[in-house]
Write a protein that holds these residues in place. Sequence first.
Motif, PDB file in Angstrom:
ATOM      1  N   MET A 124       0.834  -1.189   0.000  1.00 17.11           N
ATOM      2  CA  MET A 124       0.000   0.000   0.000  1.00 17.11           C
ATOM      3  C   MET A 124       0.869   1.239   0.000  1.00 17.11           C
ATOM      4  N   PRO A 125       1.771   1.361  -0.941  1.00 18.25           N
ATOM      5  CA  PRO A 125       2.584   2.582  -0.948  1.00 18.25           C
ATOM      6  C   PRO A 125       1.767   3.786  -1.420  1.00 18.25           C
ATOM      7  N   PHE A 126       2.149   4.916  -0.900  1.00 17.54           N
ATOM      8  CA  PHE A 126       1.636   6.202  -1.374  1.00 17.54           C
ATOM      9  C   PHE A 126       2.810   6.889  -2.040  1.00 17.54           C
ATOM     10  N   VAL A 127       2.631   7.278  -3.296  1.00 17.52           N
ATOM     11  CA  VAL A 127       3.724   7.811  -4.104  1.00 17.52           C
ATOM     12  C   VAL A 127       3.409   9.238  -4.525  1.00 17.52           C
ATOM     13  N   ARG A 128       4.392  10.099  -4.383  1.00 14.00           N
ATOM     14  CA  ARG A 128       4.310  11.449  -4.920  1.00 14.00           C
ATOM     15  C   ARG A 128       5.484  11.633  -5.869  1.00 14.00           C
ATOM     16  N   ILE A 129       5.166  12.089  -7.079  1.00 14.23           N
ATOM     17  CA  ILE A 129       6.191  12.343  -8.092  1.00 14.23           C
ATOM     18  C   ILE A 129       6.095  13.803  -8.497  1.00 14.23           C
ATOM     19  N   ASP A 130       7.207  14.515  -8.359  1.00  9.04           N
ATOM     20  CA  ASP A 130       7.323  15.901  -8.804  1.00  9.04           C
ATOM     21  C   ASP A 130       8.368  15.926  -9.903  1.00  9.04           C
ATOM     22  N   ALA A 131       7.987  16.462 -11.070  1.00  9.75           N
ATOM     23  CA  ALA A 131       8.904  16.462 -12.205  1.00  9.75           C
ATOM     24  C   ALA A 131       8.955  17.840 -12.838  1.00  9.75           C
ATOM     25  N   LEU A 132      10.162  18.274 -13.127  1.00 12.84           N
ATOM     26  CA  LEU A 132      10.389  19.562 -13.764  1.00 12.84           C
ATOM     27  C   LEU A 132      10.110  19.438 -15.257  1.00 12.84           C
ATOM     28  N   GLY A 133       9.338  20.373 -15.786  1.00 11.47           N
ATOM     29  CA  GLY A 133       9.045  20.407 -17.215  1.00 11.47           C
ATOM     30  C   GLY A 133       8.243  19.217 -17.704  1.00 11.47           C
ATOM     31  N   ARG A 156       4.616   0.836   4.293  1.00  6.75           N
ATOM     32  CA  ARG A 156       4.816   0.141   5.554  1.00  6.75           C
ATOM     33  C   ARG A 156       6.211  -0.462   5.596  1.00  6.75           C
ATOM     34  N   SER A 157       6.803  -0.519   6.774  1.00  3.29           N
ATOM     35  CA  SER A 157       8.156  -1.030   6.936  1.00  3.29           C
ATOM     36  C   SER A 157       8.197  -2.536   6.703  1.00  3.29           C
ATOM     37  N   GLY A 158       9.413  -3.028   6.468  1.00  5.92           N
ATOM     38  CA  GLY A 158       9.589  -4.463   6.346  1.00  5.92           C
ATOM     39  C   GLY A 158      10.383  -4.911   5.130  1.00  5.92           C
ATOM     40  N   ARG A 159      10.742  -3.989   4.227  1.00 11.72           N
ATOM     41  CA  ARG A 159      11.515  -4.384   3.055  1.00 11.72           C
ATOM     42  C   ARG A 159      13.000  -4.405   3.400  1.00 11.72           C
ATOM     43  N   GLU A 184       9.246   4.935   5.693  1.00  8.44           N
ATOM     44  CA  GLU A 184       8.496   3.779   6.169  1.00  8.44           C
ATOM     45  C   GLU A 184       7.727   4.129   7.436  1.00  8.44           C
ATOM     46  N   ASN A 185       6.610   3.446   7.595  1.00  7.73           N
ATOM     47  CA  ASN A 185       5.819   3.609   8.808  1.00  7.73           C
ATOM     48  C   ASN A 185       5.180   2.279   9.170  1.00  7.73           C
ATOM     49  N   GLU A 186       4.284   2.295  10.132  1.00  2.00           N
ATOM     50  CA  GLU A 186       3.663   1.066  10.629  1.00  2.00           C
ATOM     51  C   GLU A 186       2.213   0.973  10.166  1.00  2.00           C
ATOM     52  N   SER A 187       1.640  -0.186  10.336  1.00  6.26           N
ATOM     53  CA  SER A 187       0.269  -0.434   9.875  1.00  6.26           C
ATOM     54  C   SER A 187      -0.738   0.557  10.444  1.00  6.26           C
ATOM     55  N   ILE A 188      -0.581   0.946  11.692  1.00  3.67           N
ATOM     56  CA  ILE A 188      -1.526   1.864  12.328  1.00  3.67           C
ATOM     57  C   ILE A 188      -1.500   3.248  11.685  1.00  3.67           C
ATOM     58  N   ASP A 189      -0.482   3.549  10.914  1.00  8.75           N
ATOM     59  CA  ASP A 189      -0.331   4.868  10.314  1.00  8.75           C
ATOM     60  C   ASP A 189      -1.138   5.059   9.029  1.00  8.75           C
ATOM     61  N   TRP A 190      -2.006   4.112   8.691  1.00  9.51           N
ATOM     62  CA  TRP A 190      -2.772   4.184   7.451  1.00  9.51           C
ATOM     63  C   TRP A 190      -4.276   4.149   7.725  1.00  9.51           C
ATOM     64  N   SER A 191      -4.988   5.038   7.054  1.00 13.57           N
ATOM     65  CA  SER A 191      -6.440   4.956   6.956  1.00 13.57           C
ATOM     66  C   SER A 191      -6.758   5.004   5.473  1.00 13.57           C
ATOM     67  N   LEU A 192      -7.383   3.963   4.969  1.00 10.79           N
ATOM     68  CA  LEU A 192      -7.649   3.853   3.536  1.00 10.79           C
ATOM     69  C   LEU A 192      -9.043   4.338   3.165  1.00 10.79           C
ATOM     70  N   GLN A 247      -7.608   0.348   8.591  1.00  6.26           N
ATOM     71  CA  GLN A 247      -7.860  -0.985   8.065  1.00  6.26           C
ATOM     72  C   GLN A 247      -6.750  -1.994   8.369  1.00  6.26           C
ATOM     73  N   TYR A 248      -5.520  -1.556   8.460  1.00  7.49           N
ATOM     74  CA  TYR A 248      -4.410  -2.480   8.719  1.00  7.49           C
ATOM     75  C   TYR A 248      -4.156  -2.707  10.206  1.00  7.49           C
ATOM     76  N   ALA A 249      -4.808  -1.959  11.058  1.00  9.67           N
ATOM     77  CA  ALA A 249      -4.579  -2.084  12.500  1.00  9.67           C
ATOM     78  C   ALA A 249      -5.276  -3.330  13.029  1.00  9.67           C
ATOM     79  N   PRO A 250      -4.693  -3.954  14.043  1.00  8.77           N
ATOM     80  CA  PRO A 250      -5.384  -5.097  14.650  1.00  8.77           C
ATOM     81  C   PRO A 250      -6.691  -4.634  15.281  1.00  8.77           C
ATOM     82  N   SER A 251      -7.659  -5.513  15.289  1.00  8.65           N
ATOM     83  CA  SER A 251      -8.933  -5.148  15.912  1.00  8.65           C
ATOM     84  C   SER A 251      -8.713  -5.001  17.413  1.00  8.65           C
TER      85      SER A 251
END
Length: 142
Positions: free
Chosen positions: A1-10, A74-77, A110-118, A124-128
């Motif tokens: 579930m990566p979130f990607v930001r791409i900034d490109a000149l021109g 999320r971390s782990g790679r 990188e961050n942890e599962s609790i750091d995401w709300s989809l 959604q990734y947090a334990p119940s």
Amino acid sequence: MPFVRIDALGADSERLDALGRAVHDALVETIGIPPDDRFQVLVGHDGTSSTLRYDDYLGVHRDHGIVYVAITMRSGRTPAQKQALYRRIAELAHAYAGTQPRNVFVTVTENESIDWSLGNGAAQYAPSPDTANPLSSTAPVS
């Protein structure tokens, strides 16, 4: 579930699309992101009043083809997976968008599962709550 930001000149919309595909394909190939797991912000900056700044650093000569890729996941790679990811992003950015590999600047946060709300205000990734703390049940603790 990566979130990607791409900034490109021109970059016009066609180049931004190609860069977005390059990064996504590299994520799928190198670290096993599902093909339908794409969340990206693609921003083009014009060359006249651009807010993108860069220098030559650590022996890498950059020019007006600079592309910044910021990936939050999320971390782990492993370090080897990340190195393969950086290499593949540069290769595909060159193949898809004509961007010189020396102009592809990538950072991973990188961050942890609790750091995401989809969506829906849920983590959604947090334990119940029932499984997060086995001592939280109403049963007496021995």
